[in-house]
Design an enzyme around this catalytic site. Sequence first.
Site, PDB file in Angstrom:
ATOM      1  N   ILE A 135       0.864  -1.170   0.000  1.00 48.97           N
ATOM      2  CA  ILE A 135       0.000   0.000   0.000  1.00 48.97           C
ATOM      3  C   ILE A 135       0.907   1.228   0.000  1.00 48.97           C
ATOM      4  O   ILE A 135       2.064   1.163   0.411  1.00 48.97           O
ATOM      5  CB  ILE A 135      -0.971   0.013   1.212  1.00 48.97           C
ATOM      6  CG1 ILE A 135      -0.216  -0.151   2.537  1.00 48.97           C
ATOM      7  CG2 ILE A 135      -2.026  -1.063   1.068  1.00 48.97           C
ATOM      8  CD1 ILE A 135      -1.134  -0.158   3.750  1.00 48.97           C
ATOM      9  N   ASP A 136       0.391   2.330  -0.504  1.00 51.83           N
ATOM     10  CA  ASP A 136       1.197   3.530  -0.676  1.00 51.83           C
ATOM     11  C   ASP A 136       1.766   4.035   0.650  1.00 51.83           C
ATOM     12  O   ASP A 136       1.210   3.782   1.717  1.00 51.83           O
ATOM     13  CB  ASP A 136       0.365   4.652  -1.305  1.00 51.83           C
ATOM     14  CG  ASP A 136      -0.124   4.301  -2.700  1.00 51.83           C
ATOM     15  OD1 ASP A 136       0.565   3.515  -3.372  1.00 51.83           O
ATOM     16  OD2 ASP A 136      -1.188   4.803  -3.096  1.00 51.83           O
ATOM     17  N   LYS A 137       2.842   4.759   0.554  1.00 53.02           N
ATOM     18  CA  LYS A 137       3.471   5.370   1.732  1.00 53.02           C
ATOM     19  C   LYS A 137       2.465   6.134   2.580  1.00 53.02           C
ATOM     20  O   LYS A 137       2.419   5.988   3.804  1.00 53.02           O
ATOM     21  CB  LYS A 137       4.593   6.314   1.286  1.00 53.02           C
ATOM     22  CG  LYS A 137       5.158   7.179   2.405  1.00 53.02           C
ATOM     23  CD  LYS A 137       6.068   8.267   1.858  1.00 53.02           C
ATOM     24  CE  LYS A 137       6.471   9.239   2.968  1.00 53.02           C
ATOM     25  NZ  LYS A 137       7.257  10.378   2.449  1.00 53.02           N
ATOM     26  N   ARG A 235      -7.736   5.804  -5.741  1.00 51.86           N
ATOM     27  CA  ARG A 235      -7.460   7.234  -5.932  1.00 51.86           C
ATOM     28  C   ARG A 235      -7.812   7.692  -7.337  1.00 51.86           C
ATOM     29  O   ARG A 235      -8.390   8.763  -7.532  1.00 51.86           O
ATOM     30  CB  ARG A 235      -5.994   7.514  -5.607  1.00 51.86           C
ATOM     31  CG  ARG A 235      -5.628   7.226  -4.151  1.00 51.86           C
ATOM     32  CD  ARG A 235      -4.127   7.096  -3.942  1.00 51.86           C
ATOM     33  NE  ARG A 235      -3.433   8.335  -4.251  1.00 51.86           N
ATOM     34  CZ  ARG A 235      -2.114   8.431  -4.357  1.00 51.86           C
ATOM     35  NH1 ARG A 235      -1.361   7.344  -4.205  1.00 51.86           N
ATOM     36  NH2 ARG A 235      -1.545   9.592  -4.628  1.00 51.86           N
TER      37      ARG A 235
END
Length: 300
Positions: A135-137, A235
Amino acid sequence: MLNFVISEEYVGIRIDVFISERIEKSRSFVQKIIDNGEVLVNEKVVKSNYKLRLDDALNITLPEPEILEIQPENIPLDIVFEDDDLIVINKPQGMVVHPAAGHFSGTLVNAIMYHCRQNLSGINGVLRPGIVHRIDKDTSGLIVVAKNDNSHNYLSEQFAIHSIKRTYNAIVFGNMKTEELTVDKPIARHPKDRKKMAITKDGKRAVTHIKVIENFGKYTLIEANLETGRTHQIRVHLSSIFHSVLGDMVYGPEKQPFKLTGQTLHAKTLGFVHPTTKEYMLFESKLPEYFKNTISKINK
């Protein structure tokens, strides 16, 4: 060895492209192992430009992982579950999952290497031991890490056929009036900005089911359930329907309120079949403090 059976969704895709995305390696790396005969389709050697057919059986032998040079670091982890096969972690916002240019310390990998010692899958090589997905930062929430190759393969197959349950919470711009909706729009790499994803006609099918949890007037708290798992899918999809994620500087407006340091996106639910017990396991993570603080600011 990794094994895949090709479903209708992947028919016609080049084999090097398919494998590259499955194992998160460059196409040049994948083309090299194909040329070396380490990839078999229906027990036969193929070329890198081979286009996948329905029910093709892929057998991929990866080279032995290099000796890890990434240093273990004693970083506290919010461990939700752990056994001999896997570990489920509630990742905080701001933590990078695996080392990359500019981030060789302080990552989730540095932390799990310290916690798990040598008990991690080596399938994804020196920089991503045990990492099955990411998962993204700036996205918080649940992530599963494999402790051995058998667990890694079993979990990877579930991700490949989209049987993993993944639900996210997000705060989005605007008053979302439709209580439930589905966004079904194909996603691919952005044609001009390779760091971004975009909705394109020739992209891969991407489906996100959205449910409104609470309206705040100018903002809405929603739940997003992934039917597929494309990079930046939630997103991109939310931005496409003019309800971008609050704090998202990539797919949302340049000017963001509340001085947020990243998008308000949280991996709330993670469900999968355990690789050894074959029992279905479901984990949930409550809204993190940065979500609660943002909602408090919105309601002032």
